[in-house]
Enzyme design. Structure first.
Site, PDB file in Angstrom:
ATOM      1  N   GLU A  50       0.837  -1.198   0.000  1.00 33.48           N
ATOM      2  CA  GLU A  50       0.000   0.000   0.000  1.00 33.48           C
ATOM      3  C   GLU A  50       0.873   1.251   0.000  1.00 33.48           C
ATOM      4  O   GLU A  50       1.829   1.350   0.764  1.00 33.48           O
ATOM      5  CB  GLU A  50      -0.911  -0.003   1.228  1.00 33.48           C
ATOM      6  CG  GLU A  50      -1.609   1.308   1.549  1.00 33.48           C
ATOM      7  CD  GLU A  50      -2.502   1.797   0.422  1.00 33.48           C
ATOM      8  OE1 GLU A  50      -2.542   3.036   0.199  1.00 33.48           O
ATOM      9  OE2 GLU A  50      -3.154   0.971  -0.229  1.00 33.48           O
ATOM     10  N   HIS A 539     -17.855   7.605  -7.907  1.00 37.10           N
ATOM     11  CA  HIS A 539     -18.298   6.231  -8.132  1.00 37.10           C
ATOM     12  C   HIS A 539     -17.623   5.662  -9.377  1.00 37.10           C
ATOM     13  O   HIS A 539     -18.249   4.975 -10.178  1.00 37.10           O
ATOM     14  CB  HIS A 539     -19.818   6.173  -8.295  1.00 37.10           C
ATOM     15  CG  HIS A 539     -20.574   6.622  -7.084  1.00 37.10           C
ATOM     16  ND1 HIS A 539     -21.922   6.943  -7.111  1.00 37.10           N
ATOM     17  CD2 HIS A 539     -20.175   6.810  -5.799  1.00 37.10           C
ATOM     18  CE1 HIS A 539     -22.308   7.304  -5.904  1.00 37.10           C
ATOM     19  NE2 HIS A 539     -21.269   7.246  -5.087  1.00 37.10           N
ATOM     20  N   ALA A 567     -13.058  -2.010  -8.188  1.00 33.82           N
ATOM     21  CA  ALA A 567     -14.177  -1.429  -8.933  1.00 33.82           C
ATOM     22  C   ALA A 567     -13.915  -1.365 -10.427  1.00 33.82           C
ATOM     23  O   ALA A 567     -14.860  -1.287 -11.222  1.00 33.82           O
ATOM     24  CB  ALA A 567     -14.480  -0.029  -8.400  1.00 33.82           C
ATOM     25  N   MET A 579     -19.861   1.158  -3.138  1.00 37.74           N
ATOM     26  CA  MET A 579     -18.996   0.487  -2.169  1.00 37.74           C
ATOM     27  C   MET A 579     -19.485  -0.917  -1.815  1.00 37.74           C
ATOM     28  O   MET A 579     -18.690  -1.866  -1.751  1.00 37.74           O
ATOM     29  CB  MET A 579     -18.857   1.327  -0.899  1.00 37.74           C
ATOM     30  CG  MET A 579     -18.025   0.674   0.195  1.00 37.74           C
ATOM     31  SD  MET A 579     -17.655   1.776   1.578  1.00 37.74           S
ATOM     32  CE  MET A 579     -19.298   2.285   2.103  1.00 37.74           C
TER      33      MET A 579
END
Length: 604
Positions: A50, A539, A567, A579
């Site tokens: 990360e 989104h 996503a 989500m």
């Protein structure tokens, strides 16, 4: 906390010395869930990489009332910016993406919303076997737990559903809850909305038919105050003691390492000032999100040869759909000033700073309405005619959009009620300012967010150069297709009618946004306002789409040992906030990986 789970620049050499079965790039919404599920088998070693930091016990993340402090803040947000958007009068928009363990689930508005069943069924219609509403629904349940009263299956807080919805999970790590309180004025809004729409409230809007007005469900734990429930708190912190789960922070993955047989061997990463390589014996998995995952494929030479050549990157595998098909919900809003003597400040939350308890309760209503109920038959057919001419959608997508527009039982527009002034004029460039601070104002305010469900516009995101630290070129495609503008105009006109209802009109001082001189019943005036007052809803999806970039098991086409799980694999736009669906996709992906790799059934 186990010191053997979390690694950083100081302990990098220890992390690099571990023999991993799987490397997951991105410790965000999907990546941490995937890591938790794969490490249920103690014989499987998983490494998560990360770029952001651990934000455990960080009040800006944990406390919903401090949400604004994470946005447009480089400690938490990548601070991406879009290319100038022609559809919004060449505005450049802030693209908020989480830069921390937990990813964007750690900085978003915590909305837990499920799409219409037809949205997911379309994935299978597009050729992605195994991806239907029926097959995905168990994974929604697996990741979620609904807050209940004394262990009974009865929801706590304000709820418009008379019956207890049956489609909630009760054992999942992601905790969800209803608002604990509702502004007194909002009770009038509910009556006005129901009367104006003439659409019955849904009995179970989380079961695949979200039509009508219902409660805004949030990923908030409320057993002791209010605390955000997100990927890190749900899937990482409880598993810190697993010896087979290792997480490296403050490390930027720059490319995927491929051998001559087009197999992913591992990744190249930058940490502690130098480049390093780390390998995975089974698979590398990209869970870096809809901006970074396609970018990493391109940096690795996988993508459109012309774009790669322009970025001075050698093309290893031509895959022209990488970074294309970016779907995003365009969001506009309408705001009214209220008479404070009849709607006191004690009953309306004003802004992040002014809220003393739980800002999420400021967003307590959600609704989906059919387009056919908002416009005349003539306007409906004119809109349908425009859809048939759309060049950005596949034939099956066009057919699905047309069916939704005509269907009185299918929601084509989404509404969110919020006890605040929404300032897209400023907030489009800095989303920390999207909710205006009105603490010094004479009046209180109420707003509706309005967005489409099946967005027709498409954008893209691509590398701008071979530099792995250069910002990507993000084209949100906002309002590129004029049909999206037509739908938003119809939604705003409806919201305006709600505030003209006798249930609320005596408390309305004036319409603030748009100004009263804008006639929202006039489509030309409405369109001008929409293009000037629309931004990103955060989104983003579709940039490594199933059927285009990855197959139905989320394996990158033409490459072995490489998957994408986030996503970006969702092939087409879905209703509502995404989500919950990203969690469900990651849950299913974990099972697919276990099946493909024949992992042992021995679990923690």
């Amino acid at each position: 906390m186990s010191i053997n789970t979390l690694y950083g620049p100081e302990t990098l050499s220890q992390f690099l010395a571990i023999n991993f079965d799987y490397i997951i790039v991105g410790g965000g919404t999907a990546g941490l869930l995937l890591a938790a599920r794969l490490t249920e088998n103690p014989n499987i070693q998983v490494g998560v990489i990360e770029a952001g930091r651990l934000k455990k016990d960080d009040l800006n993340v944990d406390d919903p009332a401090r949400l604004a402090r994470t946005l447009y803040n480089p400690e938490y947000d990548w601070l991406y910016r879009s290319t100038p958007q022609t559809g919004t009068n060449d505005k450049v928009h802030h693209v908020a993406r989480g830069k921390l363990l937990g990813g964007s689930s750690g900085i978003n508005y915590m909305a837990y919303c499920r799409p219409a069943a037809e949205d997911i069924d379309l994935w299978e219609t597009l050729g992605n076997k195994g991806w239907s509403w029926k097959e995905l629904m168990p994974y929604y349940l697996k990741s979620q737990s609904l807050e209940t009263v004394n262990g009974m299956k009865a929801p706590r807080g304000q709820t418009l559903c008379r019956d207890v919805p049956q489609s909630h999970g009760h054992r999942g790590p992601i905790l969800t809850s209803y608002p604990r309180r509702r502004a007194l004025f909002e009770k009038r809004v509910i009556r006005a909305f129901d009367e104006t729409s003439n659409i019955p409230r849904p009995k179970d809007p989380w079961s695949g038919r979200p039509l009508g007005l219902y409660d805004h469900l949030s990923t908030i734990r409320r057993d002791d105050g209010a605390t955000r429930s997100y990927a890190a708190s749900a899937f990482l912190y409880p598993n810190f003691r697993r010896e087979n789960l290792k997480v490296l922070t403050e490390a930027t993955v720059c490319k995927v390492l491929l051998d001559k047989q087009f197999k992913a061997e591992g990744v190249e990463l930058f940490c502690a000032g130098t480049m390093h390589r780390i390998f995975a014996s089974r698979e590398a998995i990209l869970s870096a999100g809809p901006v970074q995952s396609p970018r990493l494929l391109e940096l690795s030479g996988i993508g459109n040869p012309k774009l790669l050549r322009r970025a001075d990157i050698d093309c290893v595998l031509p895959l022209s759909d990488v970074g294309e098909n970016l779907c995003e919900h365009p969001m506009t809003s309408i705001t009214y000033a209220l008479d404070e003597t009849k709607s006191s400040r004690d009953n309306l939350h004003l802004c992040q700073e002014a809220c003393d308890d739980d800002t999420s309760d400021g967003v307590s209503l959600m609704a989906f309405l059919p387009y056919s109920s908002l416009v005349s038959p003539k306007e409906l057919e004119e809109t349908v005619s425009k859809v048939t001419q759309s060049t950005q959608l596949l034939e099956q997508e066009r057919d699905s959009v047309i069916a939704r527009l005509r269907d009185p039982g299918s929601g084509a527009l989404q509404f969110n009620g919020i006890t605040a002034m929404v300032d897209i004029g400023v907030g489009h460039a800095d989303q920390s300012k999207l909710i205006a601070d009105t603490s010094g104002h004479e009046n209180t305010y109420y707003s509706f967010h309005v967005t489409t469900t099946s967005t027709l516009s498409r954008g893209s995101t691509h590398v701008a150069s071979s530099d792995p630290f250069a910002a990507p070129a993000i084209d949100l495609g906002l309002l590129r297709d004029p049909t999206d503008v037509d739908l938003l105009c119809a939604g705003l006109e409806f919201a305006d009618k709600v505030f003209s209802s006798s249930h609320v009109s005596d408390q309305v001082v004036t319409r603030v946004i748009p100004s009263p001189d804008v006639d929202l019943g006039d489509r030309e005036q409405g369109c001008r306002f929409v293009r000037d007052w629309t931004t990103s809803f955060n989104h983003l999806l579709g940039t490594c789409a199933m059927g285009r970039v990855v197959d139905e098991r989320l394996r990158v086409k033409g490459i072995s040992g490489l998957r994408v799980v986030d996503a970006s694999v969702i092939p087409t736009q879905i209703s509502g906030n995404i989500m919950a669906t990203v969690y469900a996709v990651a849950e299913k992906a974990a099972d697919l990986i276990k099946e493909d790799c024949d992992l042992s059934t021995e679990y923690y």
